[in-house]
Scaffold this motif. Sequence first.
Motif, PDB file in Angstrom:
ATOM      1  N   VAL A  39       0.812  -1.171   0.014  1.00  0.00           N
ATOM      2  CA  VAL A  39      -0.014  -0.067  -0.077  1.00  0.00           C
ATOM      3  C   VAL A  39       0.770   1.351  -0.016  1.00  0.00           C
ATOM      4  CG1 VAL A  39      -1.787   1.316   1.262  1.00  0.00           C
ATOM      5  CG2 VAL A  39      -2.089  -1.191   1.019  1.00  0.00           C
ATOM      6  N   ARG A  40       1.953   0.895   0.606  1.00  0.00           N
ATOM      7  CA  ARG A  40       2.989   2.189   0.866  1.00  0.00           C
ATOM      8  C   ARG A  40       3.471   2.635  -0.682  1.00  0.00           C
ATOM      9  NH1 ARG A  40       4.411   0.176   6.004  1.00  0.00           N
ATOM     10  NH2 ARG A  40       3.639   1.411   7.752  1.00  0.00           N
ATOM     11  N   LYS A  41       3.838   1.536  -1.247  1.00  0.00           N
ATOM     12  CA  LYS A  41       4.274   1.526  -2.574  1.00  0.00           C
ATOM     13  C   LYS A  41       3.462   2.532  -3.561  1.00  0.00           C
ATOM     14  CE  LYS A  41       6.473  -1.165  -6.472  1.00  0.00           C
ATOM     15  NZ  LYS A  41       6.758  -2.563  -6.745  1.00  0.00           N
ATOM     16  N   GLU A  42       2.158   1.853  -3.399  1.00  0.00           N
ATOM     17  CA  GLU A  42       1.103   2.335  -4.410  1.00  0.00           C
ATOM     18  C   GLU A  42       0.793   3.878  -3.840  1.00  0.00           C
ATOM     19  OE1 GLU A  42      -2.521   0.251  -5.106  1.00  0.00           O
ATOM     20  OE2 GLU A  42      -1.772  -1.519  -4.303  1.00  0.00           O
ATOM     21  N   ARG A  62      -9.153  11.162  -3.848  1.00  0.00           N
ATOM     22  CA  ARG A  62     -10.091   9.949  -3.590  1.00  0.00           C
ATOM     23  C   ARG A  62      -9.279   8.526  -3.577  1.00  0.00           C
ATOM     24  NH1 ARG A  62     -11.873   6.011  -6.729  1.00  0.00           N
ATOM     25  NH2 ARG A  62     -10.572   6.598  -8.452  1.00  0.00           N
ATOM     26  N   GLN A  63      -8.032   8.592  -4.570  1.00  0.00           N
ATOM     27  CA  GLN A  63      -7.397   7.196  -4.346  1.00  0.00           C
ATOM     28  C   GLN A  63      -6.657   6.943  -3.068  1.00  0.00           C
ATOM     29  OE1 GLN A  63      -5.032   6.558  -7.904  1.00  0.00           O
ATOM     30  NE2 GLN A  63      -6.987   7.045  -9.283  1.00  0.00           N
ATOM     31  N   GLU A  64      -6.169   8.224  -2.723  1.00  0.00           N
ATOM     32  CA  GLU A  64      -5.308   8.402  -1.372  1.00  0.00           C
ATOM     33  C   GLU A  64      -6.219   7.880  -0.425  1.00  0.00           C
ATOM     34  OE1 GLU A  64      -2.305  11.443   0.799  1.00  0.00           O
ATOM     35  OE2 GLU A  64      -4.289  12.198   0.341  1.00  0.00           O
ATOM     36  N   ASP A  65      -7.463   8.322  -0.160  1.00  0.00           N
ATOM     37  CA  ASP A  65      -8.414   7.923   0.932  1.00  0.00           C
ATOM     38  C   ASP A  65      -8.589   6.326   0.782  1.00  0.00           C
ATOM     39  OD1 ASP A  65      -8.583  10.646   1.907  1.00  0.00           O
ATOM     40  OD2 ASP A  65     -10.571  10.937   0.832  1.00  0.00           O
ATOM     41  N   GLU A  66      -8.575   5.823  -0.305  1.00  0.00           N
ATOM     42  CA  GLU A  66      -8.743   4.455  -0.487  1.00  0.00           C
ATOM     43  C   GLU A  66      -7.832   3.520   0.097  1.00  0.00           C
ATOM     44  OE1 GLU A  66     -10.036   3.631  -4.437  1.00  0.00           O
ATOM     45  OE2 GLU A  66     -11.725   4.868  -4.282  1.00  0.00           O
ATOM     46  N   LEU A  67      -6.422   4.168  -0.366  1.00  0.00           N
ATOM     47  CA  LEU A  67      -5.284   3.453   0.019  1.00  0.00           C
ATOM     48  C   LEU A  67      -5.063   3.463   1.600  1.00  0.00           C
ATOM     49  CD1 LEU A  67      -3.108   4.365  -2.980  1.00  0.00           C
ATOM     50  CD2 LEU A  67      -3.690   2.206  -2.322  1.00  0.00           C
ATOM     51  N   LEU A  68      -5.365   4.624   2.183  1.00  0.00           N
ATOM     52  CA  LEU A  68      -5.128   4.755   3.551  1.00  0.00           C
ATOM     53  C   LEU A  68      -6.169   4.018   4.314  1.00  0.00           C
ATOM     54  CD1 LEU A  68      -4.615   8.804   3.830  1.00  0.00           C
ATOM     55  CD2 LEU A  68      -2.859   6.847   4.118  1.00  0.00           C
ATOM     56  N   ASP A  69      -7.368   3.892   3.809  1.00  0.00           N
ATOM     57  CA  ASP A  69      -8.379   2.853   4.329  1.00  0.00           C
ATOM     58  C   ASP A  69      -7.775   1.288   4.281  1.00  0.00           C
ATOM     59  OD1 ASP A  69     -10.177   4.914   5.036  1.00  0.00           O
ATOM     60  OD2 ASP A  69     -11.365   4.513   3.370  1.00  0.00           O
ATOM     61  N   ARG A  70      -7.168   1.210   3.193  1.00  0.00           N
ATOM     62  CA  ARG A  70      -6.681  -0.452   3.131  1.00  0.00           C
ATOM     63  C   ARG A  70      -5.377  -0.277   4.139  1.00  0.00           C
ATOM     64  NH1 ARG A  70      -4.879  -1.356  -2.943  1.00  0.00           N
ATOM     65  NH2 ARG A  70      -3.271  -2.451  -1.876  1.00  0.00           N
TER      66      ARG A  70
END
Length: 86
Positions: A39-42, A62-70
């Motif tokens: 996730v950090r890489k993404e 939007r994508q950052e929020d999804e990645l931070l949730d993951r």
Amino acid sequence: MGLISEVLLLPLAPVRGSAWAVRQVLREAERIYYDPAAVRKELAQLEQRLEAGEITEEEFDRQEDELLDRLETGMHGGAGTGEGTA
């Protein structure tokens, strides 16, 4: 009773084996999906795309929020198959 039930359920063995294999694949896919390093890489790649002008600020958010949730789910061990596994 155990022997009788095993004999009666023997024709279902391939189905039970297939279900086990599907559960194993799902568990591994979730482990990879919620892996904090991945996730950090993404997140780093997403930031590079923003800086390169490939995505808008809104898309980045939007994508950052999804990645931070993951990432949060992966860090707290909340990723599971819904069968009580974490």
